[in-house]
Design a protein around this motif. Structure first.
Motif, mmCIF file in Angstrom:
data_model
loop_
_atom_site.group_PDB
_atom_site.id
_atom_site.type_symbol
_atom_site.label_atom_id
_atom_site.label_comp_id
_atom_site.label_asym_id
_atom_site.label_seq_id
_atom_site.Cartn_x
_atom_site.Cartn_y
_atom_site.Cartn_z
ATOM 1 N N LYS A 284 0.815 -1.199 0.000
ATOM 2 C CA LYS A 284 0.000 0.000 0.000
ATOM 3 C C LYS A 284 0.861 1.267 0.000
ATOM 4 N N HIS A 303 -8.422 2.351 -6.105
ATOM 5 C CA HIS A 303 -8.458 1.233 -5.160
ATOM 6 C C HIS A 303 -9.633 0.359 -5.571
ATOM 7 N N LEU A 320 -13.888 -0.303 0.280
ATOM 8 C CA LEU A 320 -12.887 -0.328 1.348
ATOM 9 C C LEU A 320 -12.539 -1.764 1.679
ATOM 10 N N SER A 321 -11.595 -1.906 2.583
ATOM 11 C CA SER A 321 -11.103 -3.222 2.957
ATOM 12 C C SER A 321 -12.244 -4.135 3.423
ATOM 13 N N GLY A 322 -12.291 -5.334 2.880
ATOM 14 C CA GLY A 322 -13.266 -6.327 3.323
ATOM 15 C C GLY A 322 -14.636 -6.227 2.696
ATOM 16 N N THR A 323 -14.793 -5.345 1.690
ATOM 17 C CA THR A 323 -16.120 -5.183 1.092
ATOM 18 C C THR A 323 -16.356 -6.137 -0.077
ATOM 19 N N GLY A 324 -15.301 -6.759 -0.596
ATOM 20 C CA GLY A 324 -15.496 -7.772 -1.636
ATOM 21 C C GLY A 324 -14.767 -7.549 -2.951
ATOM 22 N N THR A 326 -11.694 -8.388 -3.881
ATOM 23 C CA THR A 326 -10.997 -9.606 -4.311
ATOM 24 C C THR A 326 -12.001 -10.728 -4.557
ATOM 25 N N THR A 327 -12.943 -10.912 -3.622
ATOM 26 C CA THR A 327 -13.917 -11.995 -3.730
ATOM 27 C C THR A 327 -14.733 -11.884 -5.012
ATOM 28 N N ASP A 340 -7.088 -5.326 -6.688
ATOM 29 C CA ASP A 340 -6.980 -4.266 -5.676
ATOM 30 C C ASP A 340 -6.499 -2.893 -6.167
ATOM 31 N N TYR A 357 -4.209 -10.246 -3.055
ATOM 32 C CA TYR A 357 -4.066 -10.283 -1.599
ATOM 33 C C TYR A 357 -5.465 -10.503 -1.032
ATOM 34 N N ALA A 358 -5.803 -11.776 -0.827
ATOM 35 C CA ALA A 358 -7.173 -12.115 -0.448
ATOM 36 C C ALA A 358 -7.297 -12.254 1.064
ATOM 37 N N ILE A 361 -10.280 -15.157 6.050
ATOM 38 C CA ILE A 361 -11.072 -15.569 7.209
ATOM 39 C C ILE A 361 -12.336 -16.282 6.702
ATOM 40 N N THR A 512 -22.716 -5.327 0.189
ATOM 41 C CA THR A 512 -22.319 -6.712 0.468
ATOM 42 C C THR A 512 -22.432 -7.012 1.963
ATOM 43 N N ILE A 525 -25.550 -10.510 3.631
ATOM 44 C CA ILE A 525 -26.160 -10.979 2.378
ATOM 45 C C ILE A 525 -25.352 -12.144 1.842
ATOM 46 N N LYS A 526 -26.066 -13.180 1.452
ATOM 47 C CA LYS A 526 -25.375 -14.390 1.009
ATOM 48 C C LYS A 526 -24.544 -14.116 -0.242
HETATM 49 N N1 LIG Z 1 -22.124 -11.007 0.049
HETATM 50 C C1 LIG Z 1 -20.806 -10.931 0.078
HETATM 51 N N2 LIG Z 1 -20.141 -10.272 -0.901
HETATM 52 C C2 LIG Z 1 -18.807 -10.167 -0.873
HETATM 53 N N3 LIG Z 1 -18.021 -10.700 0.091
HETATM 54 C C3 LIG Z 1 -18.616 -11.381 1.084
HETATM 55 C C4 LIG Z 1 -20.033 -11.523 1.121
HETATM 56 N N4 LIG Z 1 -20.347 -12.240 2.222
HETATM 57 C C5 LIG Z 1 -19.200 -12.531 2.840
HETATM 58 N N5 LIG Z 1 -18.134 -12.045 2.179
HETATM 59 C C6 LIG Z 1 -16.721 -12.144 2.622
HETATM 60 O O1 LIG Z 1 -16.205 -10.837 2.779
HETATM 61 C C7 LIG Z 1 -14.829 -10.806 2.505
HETATM 62 C C8 LIG Z 1 -14.505 -9.807 1.389
HETATM 63 O O2 LIG Z 1 -13.108 -9.627 1.385
HETATM 64 P P1 LIG Z 1 -12.202 -9.221 0.150
HETATM 65 O O3 LIG Z 1 -10.898 -9.931 0.239
HETATM 66 O O4 LIG Z 1 -12.929 -9.389 -1.131
HETATM 67 O O5 LIG Z 1 -11.986 -7.705 0.512
HETATM 68 P P2 LIG Z 1 -11.329 -6.562 -0.360
HETATM 69 O O6 LIG Z 1 -12.396 -5.602 -0.763
HETATM 70 O O7 LIG Z 1 -10.549 -7.167 -1.444
HETATM 71 O O8 LIG Z 1 -10.421 -5.830 0.741
HETATM 72 P P3 LIG Z 1 -8.856 -5.411 0.784
HETATM 73 O O9 LIG Z 1 -8.733 -4.118 0.055
HETATM 74 O O10 LIG Z 1 -8.561 -5.279 2.219
HETATM 75 O O11 LIG Z 1 -8.056 -6.505 0.150
HETATM 76 C C9 LIG Z 1 -14.426 -12.203 2.100
HETATM 77 O O12 LIG Z 1 -13.921 -12.834 3.232
HETATM 78 C C10 LIG Z 1 -15.762 -12.807 1.644
HETATM 79 O O13 LIG Z 1 -15.812 -14.201 1.800
#
Ligand SMILES: Nc1ncnc2c1ncn2[C@@H]1O[C@H](COP(=O)(O)OP(=O)(O)OP(=O)(O)O)[C@@H](O)[C@H]1O
Ligand SMILES: O=C([O-])CC(=O)C(=O)O
Ligand SMILES: [Ca+2]
Ligand SMILES: [Mn+2]
Length: 621
Positions: A284, A303, A320-324, A326-327, A340, A357-358, A361, A512, A525-526
């Motif tokens: 970063k 970002h 932001l971090s953890g919003t999805g 990477t997922t 990212d 960088y996933a 958890i 999300t 949300i699933k």
């Molecule tokens: N509905 C959903 N949509 C997206 N992610 C979800 C959802 N429900 C649970 N998750 C979980 O939320 C997390 C999203 O994290 P992700 O690694 O995508 O964050 P990021 O936006 O890439 O953050 P960073 O910038 O810190 O890397 C994952 O652990 C994912 O399994």
């Protein structure tokens, strides 16, 4: 058995007598047969002089004596030739000493180095390198300082809300010296020469110098890996990281408020890390540098994650971090451009990095198969817990941290697009993990709304798991990356608006986070539903859907989406306590309003009517 030697029977105890004996007289000879010499990097391209110059103290005459290879290899060291120095006179004790440089090692070599170096490095059942980042398991934004000089004073965003905490040039140099003295005191350091940005015209050369093998492997995975030929002609880096994270900052020094210090000098093109081993600091930190360099060239740094459909339709995923990011950008049906950090130039999008960088958890094979399968030999797994014997990782275990991470080269994702570049985005998806549970799972945004939510940069994740239910806390981080931006947020916002208009991209807001009540009442949300929503954005289905407008936030929400229960599309339906819903909605709207006040007096770009529309695009109540 017939006996050739006169009646004496010999028995074959040796079942390998068909193979010739090994051609070695000693065990050392046998060992040396095992390893075949790699094609050596040509002498003329030896980077030692350049690395010695990088590691030179500013207080002494020249850089340290370096020798290539591991000290264990016991190769007689040959001092680096310094033009300025007379070869026979040592001017300080440090110039008598040799530091071994381990230059652009391969993942296998770095594994072995990591095992030798720390008790905390292990190989997991799938071949990943599990390691610990030490006391820090996340970034330390309050300890990040940027040199304020005549140029940066004018150019950068300083003061309230800004991530740029000032320091002066002298204190930067003092911290740099501290890091260098530490690194030069070691027997060996790891040096990586790599690239940032897949856009060949805007590629940046970075050098990473660190004391930990794990850091070198992390950056090997995260930055773009040069070919042998590119390495031979690498030359002088554009930017250098000195990672002395194992060694603390001096708290008595000016500006230092803790023993952790991340220092950036844009003039010197250097970053110095003291007192934190969290590897994301390097990733970063470089992102911040790109946020400085790229906009100067008219290129927007983002970002965001990014992927592309088979028809060439590109989507950006901000959040932001953890919003999805990477997922959701890792999508089996689409080509991954990056997860990212991206650039949007007049020729399209490009990934800044060479890896992902996933968060891991609660990672599961069923929900995130591509990320799961990427955790194999070469991948760095930070701060995860594993079974001592089987070395199987327990992704649900939060004993060390909730922020467990996997860093892998992007080609570990089977449908990665290499080189990681694509055409102009068609969809710009803003992700928010709304733990208040009042934002709709998806809304279509007009340009003013897109800009309003981009500048707001909202999310509300609940990190705490220890002491029962915690209040959601709203985070507003301008441009979904306030910790990394260098200029005022309106500069990036104006660039985004201009590019979205020019190339006709549509904005979307995707929650999300929570549904059916706020954190503690409802649930997240699933992921399969969010994926269906994203699919409907990509396919164009949502562009032609029927919409209705929500109260307060004035968001356009679709009335139906294939594969998603219609009742969840309007959050009010999912709350049993409608009074609590309205109260929570107004509470969040109030937080948005307060946050945006500081931006009310700023103009966004040259289009003053757009500025007015952006100000009006927030919640109304
Ligand atoms: N509905 C959903 N949509 C997206 N992610 C979800 C959802 N429900 C649970 N998750 C979980 O939320 C997390 C999203 O994290 P992700 O690694 O995508 O964050 P990021 O936006 O890439 O953050 P960073 O910038 O810190 O890397 C994952 O652990 C994912 O399994
Ligand atoms: O930098 C990190 O630690 C992880 C990351 O991507 C972010 O926080 O946006
Ligand atoms: Ca990520
Ligand atoms: Mn990130």
């Amino acid at each position: 058995m017939a006996s050739p030697n006169g009646g004496v029977t010999t028995y074959d105890y040796d079942d390998s007598d068909s193979a010739a004996p090994v051609r070695a007289q000693t065990i050392e000879e046998l060992h040396s047969l095992q390893r075949k010499a790699a094609t050596a990097i040509k002498d003329g391209a030896s980077p030692l002089q350049s690395i010695s110059a990088s590691l030179a103290s500013l207080a002494r005459e020249y850089g340290p004596n370096l020798v290539k290879g591991d000290p264990e290899a016991k190769v007689a060291p040959v001092p680096v030739k310094h033009q300025q120095a007379s070869a026979t006179i040592a001017s300080s004790d440090s110039s008598l000493k040799f530091t071994h440089v381990l230059y652009n090692l391969s993942p296998a070599e770095l594994y072995e180095q990591a095992f030798g170096q720390k008790k905390s490095s292990f190989i997991t059942s799938t071949g990943a390198l599990a390691t610990l980042s030490g006391a820090k398991t996340g970034r330390s934004p309050r300890d990040k300082r940027v040199v304020k000089d005549e140029t940066t004073e004018k150019e950068l965003w300083w003061g309230k809300g800004s991530p740029n905490i000032e320091m002066d040039e002298r204190q930067f140099v003092i911290n740099r010296e501290r890091a260098l003295d530490y690194l030069n005191s070691l027997d060996k350091v790891y040096v990586n020469d790599q690239f940032l940005n897949w856009d060949p015209e805007n590629r940046i050369k970075v050098r990473i110098i660190t004391s930990r093998a794990y850091h070198a492997l992390f950056m090997h995975n995260m930055c773009i890996r040069p070919t042998e030929e590119e390495l031979e002609t690498f030359g002088t880096p554009d930017f250098t990281i000195y990672n002395a994270g194992e060694f603390p900052a001096n708290r008595y020094a000016n500006y230092m408020t803790s023993s952790t210090s991340i220092n950036i000098s844009l003039a010197r093109r250097e970053m110095v890390i003291l007192g934190t081993q969290y590897a994301g600091e390097m990733k970063k930190g470089l992102f911040g540098v790109m946020h400085y360099l790229m906009p100067k060239r008219g290129i927007l740094s983002l970002h965001s994650g990014c992927n592309m459909g088979k028809e060439g339709d590109v989507a950006l995923f901000f959040g932001l971090s953890g919003t999805g990011k990477t997922t959701l950008s890792t999508d089996h049906n689409r080509l991954l451009i990056g997860d990212d950090e991206h650039c949007w130039s007049d020729s399209g999008v490009s990934n800044i990095e060479g890896g992902c960088y996933a968060k891991c958890i609660d990672l599961s094979k069923e929900k995130e198969p591509d990320i799961w399968n990427a955790i194999k030999f070469g991948t760095v797994l930070e701060n995860v817990v594993f079974n001592e014997r089987t070395r199987e990782v327990d992704y649900a275990d939060k004993s060390i941290t909730e922020n467990t991470r996997a860093a892998y080269p992007i080609e570990f994702i089977p449908n990665a697009l290499i080189p990681c570049v694509g055409p102009h985005p068609k969809n710009v998806i803003l992700l928010a993990c709304d733990a208040y549970g009042v934002l709709p799972p998806v809304s279509k945004l007009n340009l003013a709304q897109t800009m309003y939510h981009f500048i707001s940069g909202y999310t509300a994740i609940v990190a705490g798991t220890e002491d029962g239910i915690k209040e959601p806390t709203a985070t507003f981080s301008a441009c979904f990356g306030a910790a990394f931006i260098m200029y005022h947020p309106t500069k990036y916002a104006a660039m985004l608006a201009e590019k979205m208009q020019k190339y006709g991209a549509t904005g979307w807001l995707v929650n999300t986070g929570w549904s059916g009540g706020r954190y503690g009442v409802g649930s997240r949300i699933k992921l399969p539903y969010t994926r269906k929503i994203i699919d409907a954005i990509h396919s164009g289905e949502l562009l032609t859907a029927n919409y209705k407008k929500t109260e307060v936030f004035g968001l356009e929400i679709p009335t139906g989406i294939d594969g998603v229960p219609s009742e969840i599309l309007d959050p009010v339906n999912t709350w049993t306590d409608k009074g609590a819903y309205k109260e929570t909605l107004l509470k969040l709207a109030g937080l948005f309003k307060n946050n945006f006040e500081v931006f009310a007096s700023y103009k966004i770009g040259d289009d003053s009517s757009l500025t007015d529309q952006i100000l009006a695009a927030g919640p109304n109540f």
